[in-house]
Design a protein around this motif. Structure first.
Motif, PDB file in Angstrom:
ATOM      1  N   ASP A 116       0.824  -1.215   0.000  1.00 53.59           N
ATOM      2  CA  ASP A 116       0.000   0.000   0.000  1.00 53.59           C
ATOM      3  C   ASP A 116       0.862   1.271   0.000  1.00 53.59           C
ATOM      4  OD1 ASP A 116      -2.217  -1.656   0.146  1.00 53.59           O
ATOM      5  OD2 ASP A 116      -2.174  -1.654   2.341  1.00 53.59           O
ATOM      6  N   GLU A 117       1.932   1.271  -0.787  1.00 58.15           N
ATOM      7  CA  GLU A 117       2.752   2.470  -0.919  1.00 58.15           C
ATOM      8  C   GLU A 117       2.131   3.430  -1.932  1.00 58.15           C
ATOM      9  OE1 GLU A 117       7.408   1.520  -0.239  1.00 58.15           O
ATOM     10  OE2 GLU A 117       6.509   0.615  -2.011  1.00 58.15           O
ATOM     11  N   THR A 118       2.353   4.687  -1.709  1.00 55.56           N
ATOM     12  CA  THR A 118       1.981   5.678  -2.717  1.00 55.56           C
ATOM     13  C   THR A 118       3.076   5.705  -3.783  1.00 55.56           C
ATOM     14  OG1 THR A 118       3.124   7.463  -1.559  1.00 55.56           O
ATOM     15  CG2 THR A 118       0.811   7.037  -0.957  1.00 55.56           C
ATOM     16  N   PRO A 119       2.784   6.231  -4.963  1.00 60.58           N
ATOM     17  CA  PRO A 119       3.830   6.290  -6.002  1.00 60.58           C
ATOM     18  C   PRO A 119       5.093   7.006  -5.549  1.00 60.58           C
ATOM     19  CG  PRO A 119       1.682   6.700  -6.969  1.00 60.58           C
ATOM     20  CD  PRO A 119       1.467   6.633  -5.486  1.00 60.58           C
ATOM     21  N   SER A 120       4.956   8.114  -4.834  1.00 54.99           N
ATOM     22  CA  SER A 120       6.147   8.849  -4.384  1.00 54.99           C
ATOM     23  C   SER A 120       6.936   8.034  -3.355  1.00 54.99           C
ATOM     24  CB  SER A 120       5.741  10.196  -3.800  1.00 54.99           C
ATOM     25  OG  SER A 120       4.852  10.021  -2.703  1.00 54.99           O
ATOM     26  N   GLN A 121       6.240   7.359  -2.444  1.00 57.17           N
ATOM     27  CA  GLN A 121       6.929   6.516  -1.469  1.00 57.17           C
ATOM     28  C   GLN A 121       7.670   5.373  -2.157  1.00 57.17           C
ATOM     29  OE1 GLN A 121       3.649   5.408   1.048  1.00 57.17           O
ATOM     30  NE2 GLN A 121       3.995   7.115   2.481  1.00 57.17           N
ATOM     31  N   LEU A 157       6.549   9.352 -12.041  1.00 60.16           N
ATOM     32  CA  LEU A 157       5.809   8.651 -10.990  1.00 60.16           C
ATOM     33  C   LEU A 157       4.920   7.596 -11.638  1.00 60.16           C
ATOM     34  CD1 LEU A 157       4.674  11.492  -8.546  1.00 60.16           C
ATOM     35  CD2 LEU A 157       6.499   9.811  -8.210  1.00 60.16           C
ATOM     36  N   LYS A 174       1.722   4.896 -12.036  1.00 61.48           N
ATOM     37  CA  LYS A 174       0.295   4.954 -11.718  1.00 61.48           C
ATOM     38  C   LYS A 174       0.020   4.215 -10.413  1.00 61.48           C
ATOM     39  CE  LYS A 174      -1.089   5.028 -16.593  1.00 61.48           C
ATOM     40  NZ  LYS A 174      -1.869   4.324 -17.638  1.00 61.48           N
ATOM     41  N   ASP A 175      -1.020   4.640  -9.731  1.00 62.78           N
ATOM     42  CA  ASP A 175      -1.373   3.981  -8.475  1.00 62.78           C
ATOM     43  C   ASP A 175      -1.655   2.501  -8.680  1.00 62.78           C
ATOM     44  OD1 ASP A 175      -1.093   6.344  -7.161  1.00 62.78           O
ATOM     45  OD2 ASP A 175      -3.218   6.891  -7.273  1.00 62.78           O
ATOM     46  N   VAL A 229       1.653   0.329  -8.977  1.00 57.84           N
ATOM     47  CA  VAL A 229       2.607   0.266  -7.870  1.00 57.84           C
ATOM     48  C   VAL A 229       2.718  -1.133  -7.254  1.00 57.84           C
ATOM     49  CG1 VAL A 229       3.077   1.099  -5.528  1.00 57.84           C
ATOM     50  CG2 VAL A 229       2.480   2.713  -7.334  1.00 57.84           C
TER      51      VAL A 229
END
Length: 373
Positions: free
Chosen positions: A93-98, A153, A155-156, A159
Motif C-alpha cells: 500500500d505504498e503511494t507512487p512517491s513513497q 511517478l 500509476k497507483d 505500484v
C-alpha cells in the motif's frame, strides 16, 4: 355309394391329406425353430452367468485405490500451491512517491555494495588506490530508470506489481553479490508500465502472426504477464514474472548462484543460462606465454649472476615454461583463479495469492451478522 359321393369323398380325402402333410412340414419346421430357440436361450444363459462370474469393475478395491490416488494428488497439489504462496516481504500500500523514494534508496545501497566489492577485489589484487577507485562503476537503474533517473511517478494501479518486481530484482541481486559476483551489468523485467497503446499494438501484431502458425489452444497468456502459462495454472490464479540479469563472475560463483536459486523460497524457474569469456582465448594464451617467457628469462639472468665459478661449470637444468608457475599464471588454472566470465541469466518467478484462512472467510459472515443485529 354313388359316383358323385365317391368323387366328393376323394376330393375331401385329398384335401385332408394335403393339410396333414402341410401340418407335418410346419411341425417339423417349428421343432427346428424350437431347438434353435433352446440353443439361443442356453447360450444367453451361459453368457449371463459368465458376466456374473466376472469380477466387477470398478470393484471396491478399484474404488479404494482411486480414492487414495485422488487424495495423494490433492496433497501434492496443495504442497505445490504452498510453495507458490511463499513470497517476498516488501512494503504494501505504498503511494507512487513513497515507492520511488524507496527504490532510489535501495538502488543506491545495491550500487554501494557492488562497488565496495569491486574496490576490495581490485585493491587487493593491484595494491593501487587509483585503480581501485577506478573500479567503481556508475549507478545502474535496475530496470527502473524512468522513475529513479527521469523522475516519473508510476500509476497507483501499477505500484503493487512494480513493488513485487523490484523486490524480486533486489532479492536476486543480493544472491549474486553474496555468492561473489564481481559486478552486475544489466537487469531487465517485463515493462508492463510502458506506453499501453504501443504495447497493445505490438501484442496484436504478434498475435496475428502467431494465429497463422498455431491455434489459440496451443498457448495461454495471463492478462497481467507475458509469460506463457498452461490452462491449469492460469485457472488456479498462478502468475509469473520474467526477468534477466547480466553479471561478471567466475565459475564457482555461477555454481553458487544456481544452487541458491534452487534452494530459494521463491519458485524460480531458470529458462536460460549463458556465459562467455570476454577475452579471446588465443590472445590470452599469447599474452600469458609472453609474460611467462619474460619472467623465466629474468629469473635465469638473476640466477646466473649469483652463481660462482664452480657452480657455473655445472650444466643448467632445463625447466618447463610453466613448471614453476603459480596457478593464476597457468594457461589452465583452477576455478578460483580463472578469468571472470560474462554471464546472462534469464529466469521466471511463479507465485499465487495466498489461500484465505478460515478466520478470513468467517470475518465477512460475522460482519454481516453484526449489521443485521
Amino acid at each position: 355309394m354313388d359316383p358323385k359321393q365317391k368323387m366328393i369323398f376323394g376330393v375331401v380325402a385329398g384335401l385332408c391329406g394335403a393339410v396333414i402333410i402341410a401340418l407335418a412340414a410346419w411341425l417339423f419346421n417349428q421343432i427346428g425353430a424350437m431347438n434353435e430357440a433352446h440353443e439361443a436361450r442356453d447360450s444367453a444363459e451361459s453368457q449371463i452367468r459368465s458376466y456374473y462370474d466376472e469380477t466387477p469393475y470398478p470393484s471396491k478395491a478399484n474404488c479404494d485405490i482411486r480414492k487414495k490416488d485422488e487424495a495423494t494428488s490433492t496433497e501434492v497439489a496443495d504442497a505445490a500451491r504452498k510453495l507458490l504462496e511463499l513470497n517476498l516481504e516488501f512494503p504494501k500500500d505504498e503511494t507512487p512517491s513513497q515507492f520511488v523514494t524507496r527504490v532510489a534508496n535501495t538502488i543506491h545501497d545495491l550500487d554501494a555494495r557492488k562497488n565496495a566489492k569491486r574496490v576490495e577485489i581490485f585493491d587487493g589484487a593491484a595494491k593501487n588506490k587509483k585503480a581501485a577507485a577506478a573500479a567503481a562503476e556508475p549507478e545502474m537503474d535496475y530496470a527502473f530508470g524512468r522513475y529513479v533517473q527521469k523522475g516519473e511517478l508510476p500509476k497507483d494501479t501499477d505500484v503493487p506489481r512494480l513493488a513485487y518486481q523490484f523486490a524480486v530484482i533486489e532479492h536476486v541481486c543480493d544472491i549474486l553479490l553474496d555468492a561473489g559476483a564481481l559486478t552486475i551489468t544489466q537487469v531487465t523485467r517485463e515493462m508492463f508500465d510502458d506506453a499501453k497503446n504501443a504495447e497493445a499494438e505490438e501484442t496484436n501484431k504478434r498475435n496475428a502472426r502467431r494465429s497463422s502458425r498455431r491455434s489459440a489452444k496451443d498457448e495461454k497468456k495471463t492478462e497481467t504477464t507475458g509469460v506463457q502459462l498452461p490452462d491449469e495454472l492460469a485457472k488456479d490464479g498462478v502468475t509469473a514474472e520474467a526477468f534477466s540479469v547480466s553479471f561478471r563472475a567466475n565459475y564457482a560463483t555461477i555454481a553458487k548462484v544456481m544452487n541458491a536459486l534452487a534452494e530459494d523460497k521463491l519458485f524460480v524457474v531458470v529458462t536460460d543460462l549463458s556465459f562467455r569469456n570476454p577475452m579471446d582465448l588465443r590472445m590470452r594464451v599469447a599474452e600469458i606465454v609472453k609474460r611467462r617467457e619474460s619472467a623465466v628469462a629474468a629469473a635465469a639472468r638473476r640466477n646466473r649472476s649469483k652463481k660462482d665459478e664452480e657452480q657455473a661449470a655445472e650444466p643448467e637444468k632445463d625447466v618447463a615454461l610453466f613448471e614453476t608457475a603459480k596457478p593464476a599464471e597457468r594457461l589452465i588454472s583452477d576455478p578460483e583463479n580463472a578469468m571472470p566470465m560474462e554471464v546472462s541469466l534469464k529466469f521466471e518467478v511463479y507465485s499465487v495469492p495466498p489461500a484465505e484462512t478460515p478466520a478470513e472467510e468467517a470475518a465477512p459472515a460475522e460482519a454481516a451478522a453484526e449489521t443485521a443485529e
